[in-house]
Enzyme design. Sequence first.
Site: not given
Length: 172
Positions: A71, A77, A80-81, A85
């Site tokens: 990713h 990077v 963001g999820c 989480d």
Amino acid sequence: MVDKRESYTKEDLLASGRGELFGAKGPQLPAPNMLMMDRVVKMTETGGNFDKGYVEAELDINPDLWFFGCHFIGDPVMPGCLGLDAMWQLVGFYLGWLGGEGKGRALGVGEVKFTGQVLPTAKKVTYRIHFKRIVNRRLIMGLADGEVLVDGRLIYTASDLKVGLFQDTSAF
């Protein structure tokens, strides 16, 4: 009875994932690779922005973390999820720390803002969870606001993070 320490090591967090930290009926953290923290540095029943509880945890960053390889290729990077989480994981961990029993499930979030990113050159991610409310009835639920910082700089905020503990998840 839960041993309510103020901090937890990586081995403690791994024990939680095996169902050993909060007992057989307590909530579990995920196992690696989805465990998104290396240690909990502070847990209190008061404090935080609403004086109803506070958790602070950290994740050490290195370029070999699994998500940087996929990713994105050539533009690594942290998704963001995964930070979101991690905040849900910490809300559930706190409910177990309070003595709650059941299987933790994320129930929602009010608003999430991303204003920065976690790159492989970063050193440390810090998560801060500020509890607004704990419901301890048939449903045990935590409601909190959260922040994610990278090397001391605020990069994500989340309002109204919700996690519930369920005795039976078959109908969920």
